[in-house]
Design a protein around this motif. Sequence first.
Motif, PDB file in Angstrom:
ATOM      1  N   ALA A  13       0.835  -1.212   0.000  1.00  0.00           N
ATOM      2  CA  ALA A  13       0.000   0.000   0.000  1.00  0.00           C
ATOM      3  C   ALA A  13       0.867   1.258   0.000  1.00  0.00           C
ATOM      4  N   GLU A  34      10.179   3.133   6.091  1.00  0.00           N
ATOM      5  CA  GLU A  34       9.870   1.720   6.352  1.00  0.00           C
ATOM      6  C   GLU A  34      10.723   1.280   7.535  1.00  0.00           C
ATOM      7  N   VAL A 270       8.557   5.528  12.087  1.00  0.00           N
ATOM      8  CA  VAL A 270       7.909   6.770  12.506  1.00  0.00           C
ATOM      9  C   VAL A 270       7.231   6.450  13.837  1.00  0.00           C
ATOM     10  N   ALA A 476      -4.276  -2.498   4.272  1.00  0.00           N
ATOM     11  CA  ALA A 476      -5.177  -3.643   4.366  1.00  0.00           C
ATOM     12  C   ALA A 476      -6.309  -3.438   5.378  1.00  0.00           C
ATOM     13  N   VAL A 481      -8.279  -6.337   2.264  1.00  0.00           N
ATOM     14  CA  VAL A 481      -6.973  -6.924   2.569  1.00  0.00           C
ATOM     15  C   VAL A 481      -6.208  -7.437   1.357  1.00  0.00           C
ATOM     16  N   VAL A 483      -4.067  -7.832  -2.095  1.00  0.00           N
ATOM     17  CA  VAL A 483      -3.027  -7.004  -2.701  1.00  0.00           C
ATOM     18  C   VAL A 483      -3.679  -6.006  -3.663  1.00  0.00           C
TER      19      VAL A 483
END
Length: 497
Positions: A13, A34, A270, A476, A481, A483
Amino acid sequence: PPSSIAIIGGGIAGLSSAFYLSRRFPQAAITLFEKSSREGGWINSRRVDVKDGHGNRAQMLLEAGPRTLRSNSGAVLELINLLDLRSSLITTPKTSPAAKHQFLQIPGRPGLTRLPSSLFSLLSLPYASSALVPSILLEAVRPSNKPKGQDDESLGAFLTRRFGAKFERLFGSALVHGIYAADSRMLSTKAAFPMLLEAEKRGNGSLVWGMLRGREKVGLFAGYDVGEVRTLVDNASIFSFFDGMESIPKALKSYLNTAQNVTIKTGVDVNGLRPTTNSEDIEVILGNGETLNASHVVSAIPLPELSKLTSSAPADVLPHLKANPLSSVTVINVVFPPSTRPIHPLGFGYLVPRPAGGYAVPSSGFLGTVFDSCALAAQDTGASGFTKLTVMLGGPHLLTQAHTRMENVLAQLQHHLAPINHLQKGARLPWPVYYEATEHKACIPLLTVGHVGRMNEMKAALKGGPWKGRLEVVGAGVGGVSVGDCVEAGRNVGKDW
Ligand code: FAD
């Protein structure tokens, strides 16, 4: 337009959001954070070398996360087209056994029960037809029983209301085990299977009549730049890539690394988000203590994680983030050596319904098993004849370590597959040449009843209040959810900016 965009989370996402935002806002500086060392989130493909005792060697492609895509997602087909992934597509034709044959493993009965793939095959399958035909016929004549004023209900309640409790337990619970690793009695029909509610409406209360009447054909891919990909997957039931599902996040990463306006920061989490008081920016607080101000932010992490990041704001500023639980799944990849007898029947695999006594009774913990070699054998190279399959355990079942021990998994597989696979009585499954169990904690959000309404309230809160429409939440746990759902969400993010 945005001057700087922070994207939190490098799963499919987050990566799709970065891809589309970088094209839509070439002037904006985009930074994707990430927390782990790799992009892709739950998408995780790898190749392993296997060999048997006779000198046969092969390189098998194994998936720890998602393994297949369906050709009904315009967003995924568009991404494949734009990322030029056409040549590595591997499709499973609609006419192949993997597309036509699916099985149930009914707890307490040895062996597998074939599920009908058409109305005609329904009548040729004694067990399935004895459980299915009466429920389907009765549904067609049962008057509408939709509770008045009710906006949503669980899939379990919906199927029980229309088809009866036995049908719901055998087929509904198994389906939900296969997609959500969850209890069908908790899953929102409106969020997960809106097409069933539409069919019920079309059929004036009867799902069967609604389905027979069919849907109005709207251009499935209208507005998507799917190019030739459409014809490549036209006759496919499912598809993947030669190097597995991770081909998509890897191609997205390569694209983003060459994009002028995108920086990917892996290994950086984060841990706080705060609307600023003196400007319209949002303050992004990083785990390493640094902060940066972004004019716009996309959250592409699980909702309970986002709730930790926004914990300093009052709950009504961003409601419902902790409403849904997440299911945990143990994925066991197994490779068997070449053998003269087939390990399993030809087909996609089998699902295991909820035990008659519910999840409290001791069970195998099996949700289902996918016969990977059957659907996507072209992913593997080297000697042929090795059989790979994937066992999924957990979800609503309580798992102990014993459940995932290979000798116990093998004993269950023996119980499920023996009556079909063994021509000689008493023959045993061989010991695998490779196996690996991966425990995925809290990996699939369970969209519980009322989810759609709650998400609408959350989106309304994002538009107004302190976020001023500058924070968008995808992934998701929000819009679905699969892909395909996650890519679609990334494609739509920031359309109002
Ligand atoms: P994630 O993949 O969870 O990505 C979120 C990312 O955010 C992670 O990389 C995480 O490390 C990072 N992150 C979290 N917190 C922070 C933070 N504070 N700061 C920075 N980064 C953070 N779908 C299909 O379509 N087909 C299938 O066959 C299929 N099978 C599946 C099988 C399994 C076992 C599982 C688990 C899922 C399957 N799915 C399937 C569903 C699909 O794979 C997932 O729903 C989808 O990949 C989720 O993507 P996402 O980007 O929303 O989230």
